[in-house]
Design a protein around this motif. Structure first.
Motif, PDB file in Angstrom:
ATOM      1  N   SER A 102      18.825 -52.054  30.400  1.00  0.00           N
ATOM      2  CA  SER A 102      17.557 -51.853  31.112  1.00  0.00           C
ATOM      3  C   SER A 102      16.801 -50.671  30.537  1.00  0.00           C
ATOM      4  CB  SER A 102      17.821 -51.629  32.609  1.00  0.00           C
ATOM      5  OG  SER A 102      18.460 -52.752  33.184  1.00  0.00           O
ATOM      6  N   GLY A 103      17.541 -49.597  30.229  1.00  0.00           N
ATOM      7  CA  GLY A 103      16.909 -48.431  29.627  1.00  0.00           C
ATOM      8  C   GLY A 103      16.288 -48.756  28.285  1.00  0.00           C
ATOM      9  N   LEU A 104      17.013 -49.531  27.477  1.00  0.00           N
ATOM     10  CA  LEU A 104      16.494 -49.931  26.167  1.00  0.00           C
ATOM     11  C   LEU A 104      15.260 -50.813  26.307  1.00  0.00           C
ATOM     12  CD1 LEU A 104      19.797 -50.732  24.227  1.00  0.00           C
ATOM     13  CD2 LEU A 104      18.181 -48.898  23.702  1.00  0.00           C
ATOM     14  N   ALA A 105      15.296 -51.740  27.264  1.00  0.00           N
ATOM     15  CA  ALA A 105      14.170 -52.661  27.450  1.00  0.00           C
ATOM     16  C   ALA A 105      12.910 -51.905  27.881  1.00  0.00           C
ATOM     17  CB  ALA A 105      14.526 -53.722  28.487  1.00  0.00           C
ATOM     18  N   LEU A 106      13.059 -50.973  28.825  1.00  0.00           N
ATOM     19  CA  LEU A 106      11.906 -50.196  29.284  1.00  0.00           C
ATOM     20  C   LEU A 106      11.381 -49.303  28.164  1.00  0.00           C
ATOM     21  CD1 LEU A 106       9.982 -49.336  31.501  1.00  0.00           C
ATOM     22  CD2 LEU A 106      11.701 -47.683  32.286  1.00  0.00           C
ATOM     23  N   ALA A 107      12.300 -48.672  27.433  1.00  0.00           N
ATOM     24  CA  ALA A 107      11.903 -47.799  26.324  1.00  0.00           C
ATOM     25  C   ALA A 107      11.140 -48.591  25.261  1.00  0.00           C
ATOM     26  CB  ALA A 107      13.140 -47.147  25.713  1.00  0.00           C
ATOM     27  N   LEU A 108      11.622 -49.797  24.952  1.00  0.00           N
ATOM     28  CA  LEU A 108      10.964 -50.641  23.952  1.00  0.00           C
ATOM     29  C   LEU A 108       9.578 -51.058  24.428  1.00  0.00           C
ATOM     30  CD1 LEU A 108      11.016 -52.186  21.293  1.00  0.00           C
ATOM     31  CD2 LEU A 108      12.208 -54.053  22.476  1.00  0.00           C
ATOM     32  N   PHE A 109       9.465 -51.394  25.695  1.00  0.00           N
ATOM     33  CA  PHE A 109       8.172 -51.805  26.270  1.00  0.00           C
ATOM     34  C   PHE A 109       7.138 -50.689  26.123  1.00  0.00           C
ATOM     35  CE2 PHE A 109       5.354 -51.726  30.027  1.00  0.00           C
ATOM     36  CZ  PHE A 109       4.668 -52.921  29.833  1.00  0.00           C
ATOM     37  N   ILE A 110       7.542 -49.461  26.453  1.00  0.00           N
ATOM     38  CA  ILE A 110       6.630 -48.317  26.365  1.00  0.00           C
ATOM     39  C   ILE A 110       6.254 -48.042  24.909  1.00  0.00           C
ATOM     40  CG2 ILE A 110       6.454 -45.814  26.729  1.00  0.00           C
ATOM     41  CD1 ILE A 110       8.186 -46.203  29.227  1.00  0.00           C
ATOM     42  N   ALA A 111       7.240 -48.121  24.019  1.00  0.00           N
ATOM     43  CA  ALA A 111       6.974 -47.864  22.601  1.00  0.00           C
ATOM     44  C   ALA A 111       6.020 -48.896  22.019  1.00  0.00           C
ATOM     45  CB  ALA A 111       8.286 -47.855  21.826  1.00  0.00           C
ATOM     46  N   ILE A 112       6.198 -50.160  22.390  1.00  0.00           N
ATOM     47  CA  ILE A 112       5.328 -51.221  21.868  1.00  0.00           C
ATOM     48  C   ILE A 112       3.890 -51.021  22.340  1.00  0.00           C
ATOM     49  CG2 ILE A 112       4.800 -53.685  22.035  1.00  0.00           C
ATOM     50  CD1 ILE A 112       7.806 -54.230  21.959  1.00  0.00           C
ATOM     51  N   ARG A 113       3.724 -50.646  23.597  1.00  0.00           N
ATOM     52  CA  ARG A 113       2.371 -50.414  24.121  1.00  0.00           C
ATOM     53  C   ARG A 113       1.692 -49.271  23.381  1.00  0.00           C
ATOM     54  NH1 ARG A 113       1.312 -50.279  30.421  1.00  0.00           N
ATOM     55  NH2 ARG A 113      -0.752 -50.147  29.476  1.00  0.00           N
ATOM     56  N   GLU A 114       2.431 -48.194  23.154  1.00  0.00           N
ATOM     57  CA  GLU A 114       1.856 -47.045  22.461  1.00  0.00           C
ATOM     58  C   GLU A 114       1.591 -47.383  20.994  1.00  0.00           C
ATOM     59  OE1 GLU A 114       0.425 -43.071  22.041  1.00  0.00           O
ATOM     60  OE2 GLU A 114       0.684 -44.459  23.724  1.00  0.00           O
ATOM     61  N   ALA A 115       2.467 -48.157  20.385  1.00  0.00           N
ATOM     62  CA  ALA A 115       2.274 -48.554  18.990  1.00  0.00           C
ATOM     63  C   ALA A 115       0.998 -49.373  18.831  1.00  0.00           C
ATOM     64  CB  ALA A 115       3.483 -49.355  18.501  1.00  0.00           C
ATOM     65  N   ASN A 116       0.723 -50.249  19.805  1.00  0.00           N
ATOM     66  CA  ASN A 116      -0.510 -51.036  19.763  1.00  0.00           C
ATOM     67  C   ASN A 116      -1.740 -50.134  19.846  1.00  0.00           C
ATOM     68  OD1 ASN A 116       0.973 -53.396  19.613  1.00  0.00           O
ATOM     69  ND2 ASN A 116       0.852 -53.826  21.809  1.00  0.00           N
ATOM     70  N   LYS A 117      -1.658 -49.114  20.691  1.00  0.00           N
ATOM     71  CA  LYS A 117      -2.776 -48.166  20.809  1.00  0.00           C
ATOM     72  C   LYS A 117      -2.996 -47.393  19.512  1.00  0.00           C
ATOM     73  CE  LYS A 117      -2.182 -47.292  25.766  1.00  0.00           C
ATOM     74  NZ  LYS A 117      -1.840 -46.250  26.780  1.00  0.00           N
ATOM     75  N   ARG A 118      -1.897 -47.129  18.814  1.00  0.00           N
ATOM     76  CA  ARG A 118      -1.977 -46.343  17.579  1.00  0.00           C
ATOM     77  C   ARG A 118      -2.217 -47.215  16.350  1.00  0.00           C
ATOM     78  NH1 ARG A 118      -2.346 -43.291  20.897  1.00  0.00           N
ATOM     79  NH2 ARG A 118      -4.362 -43.224  19.886  1.00  0.00           N
ATOM     80  N   GLY A 119      -2.448 -48.500  16.566  1.00  0.00           N
ATOM     81  CA  GLY A 119      -2.850 -49.365  15.477  1.00  0.00           C
ATOM     82  C   GLY A 119      -1.731 -49.958  14.645  1.00  0.00           C
ATOM     83  N   LEU A 120      -0.489 -49.909  15.109  1.00  0.00           N
ATOM     84  CA  LEU A 120       0.611 -50.515  14.362  1.00  0.00           C
ATOM     85  C   LEU A 120       0.703 -52.002  14.689  1.00  0.00           C
ATOM     86  CD1 LEU A 120       3.510 -47.903  14.676  1.00  0.00           C
ATOM     87  CD2 LEU A 120       1.935 -48.242  12.778  1.00  0.00           C
ATOM     88  N   PRO A 121       1.206 -52.815  13.771  1.00  0.00           N
ATOM     89  CA  PRO A 121       1.402 -54.240  14.057  1.00  0.00           C
ATOM     90  C   PRO A 121       2.262 -54.436  15.304  1.00  0.00           C
ATOM     91  CG  PRO A 121       1.696 -53.803  11.716  1.00  0.00           C
ATOM     92  CD  PRO A 121       1.586 -52.463  12.380  1.00  0.00           C
ATOM     93  N   LYS A 122       1.989 -55.482  16.069  1.00  0.00           N
ATOM     94  CA  LYS A 122       2.657 -55.684  17.348  1.00  0.00           C
ATOM     95  C   LYS A 122       4.165 -55.834  17.232  1.00  0.00           C
ATOM     96  CE  LYS A 122      -1.295 -57.730  19.747  1.00  0.00           C
ATOM     97  NZ  LYS A 122      -1.802 -58.902  20.509  1.00  0.00           N
ATOM     98  N   ASP A 123       4.619 -56.362  16.103  1.00  0.00           N
ATOM     99  CA  ASP A 123       6.052 -56.618  15.967  1.00  0.00           C
ATOM    100  C   ASP A 123       6.813 -55.452  15.349  1.00  0.00           C
ATOM    101  OD1 ASP A 123       4.945 -56.777  13.463  1.00  0.00           O
ATOM    102  OD2 ASP A 123       5.989 -58.627  12.881  1.00  0.00           O
ATOM    103  N   THR A 124       6.160 -54.311  15.115  1.00  0.00           N
ATOM    104  CA  THR A 124       6.803 -53.198  14.422  1.00  0.00           C
ATOM    105  C   THR A 124       8.069 -52.736  15.130  1.00  0.00           C
ATOM    106  OG1 THR A 124       4.705 -52.402  13.505  1.00  0.00           O
ATOM    107  CG2 THR A 124       6.535 -50.832  13.576  1.00  0.00           C
TER     108      THR A 124
END
Length: 275
Positions: A29-51
């Motif tokens: 659960s911790g990994l899933a939540l951490a990944l979700f937050i990282a993906i959202r921030e990565a999208n804001k910072r212009g990285l490809p969605k699958d990074t």
């Protein structure tokens, strides 16, 4: 006369012969939540969605393997006589510092392969990493492990802890310091700090290095209270030594990169949104 307190069941449920432990559910659960937050921030910072999804496919298994290797190395006196147990990770024995080392190396190689700035990825990931650690410590709670020295029930009650935590710290007839909780709270505070630092417009790389410093300070003091540490000397725990090295190293890297102009780009600047 010893108290009779029933500990929480570490097994969440069973699927036929398979036992699903709370430890795994909490870590997952911790990994899933951490990944979700990282993906959202990565999208804001212009990285490809699958990074980050692609990165985790490599980073998670390598982190587990490196965490186990780290632990086995420093417990070699035992494992050299019990080689068959080296891969029996389900019996316990992984080290977060080993996982971090494996993850950072994996991220560096991944960033080079993808042509994405390494420091940008680590800055995005930093709050997620420490949040995952904060949640993961509750897996230790369910297993009644990673605790500190013996204390009295009165001591725990004076901390105004809920009964379910106090009772879970009653192990084999004695109460113990809930060091899992101390570190978890420190990590949650670190998560809030790092999220706040995102708006300070730090130089690239310094958000991740701030995580390294914050986590290492807390780990140094909490580790000194634990009873299950890997020891470097009779008085110094391995995690404490690594924490000191990481704190000093992170400060040196920050100063060096600033002096050499290697950190002129900012985390939140307009250029940083696309680079």
């Amino acid at each position: 006369m010893k108290e009779t307190i029933q500990p929480l069941n570490p097994i969440a449920f069973t699927l036929g012969p398979i036992q699903v432990h709370w430890y795994g559910i909490i870590i997952g659960s911790g990994l899933a939540l951490a990944l979700f937050i990282a993906i959202r921030e990565a999208n804001k910072r212009g990285l490809p969605k699958d990074t980050f999804a692609d990165l985790m496919l490599w980073a998670i298994p390598i982190a587990i393997i490196s965490a186990r290797i780290y632990y086995v190395i420093f417990e070699w006196k035992y494992y050299v006589h019990h080689p068959s147990e080296m891969i029996q990770i389900w019996h316990g024995g992984i080290a977060i510092h080993g996982a971090l080392i494996g993850s950072v190396i994996t991220t560096y190689v991944f960033a080079k392969k993808r042509g994405v700035p390494f420091w940008k990825i680590t800055d995005i990931a930093a709050p997620s990493i420490i949040l995952g650690q904060a949640i993961g410590r509750w897996g230790n709670f369910m297993n009644q492990e990673a605790h500190g020295r013996e204390v009295t029930r009165q001591f725990l009650e004076n901390l105004h802890l809920p009964n379910f935590i106090i009772n879970q710290m009653y192990i084999n007839g004695a109460y113990y310091h809930p060091t899992f909780l101390y570190e978890s709270l420190w990590d949650f505070a670190g998560f809030i700090l790092l999220i706040s630092l995102r708006f300070v417009n730090l130089r690239r790389g310094e958000l991740f290095l701030s995580y390294v410093i914050w986590y290492s300070i807390g780990r140094y003091f909490v580790e000194g209270m634990r009873t299950d540490s890997l020891m470097l000397t009779s008085n110094l725990r391995m995690a404490q030594a690594i924490s000191i090295v990481l704190i000093i190293g992170a400060v040196i890297v920050i100063v060096y990169r600033r002096k050499k102009g290697l950190s002129d780009e900012r985390y939140l600047d307009t250029q940083g949104l696309t680079n």
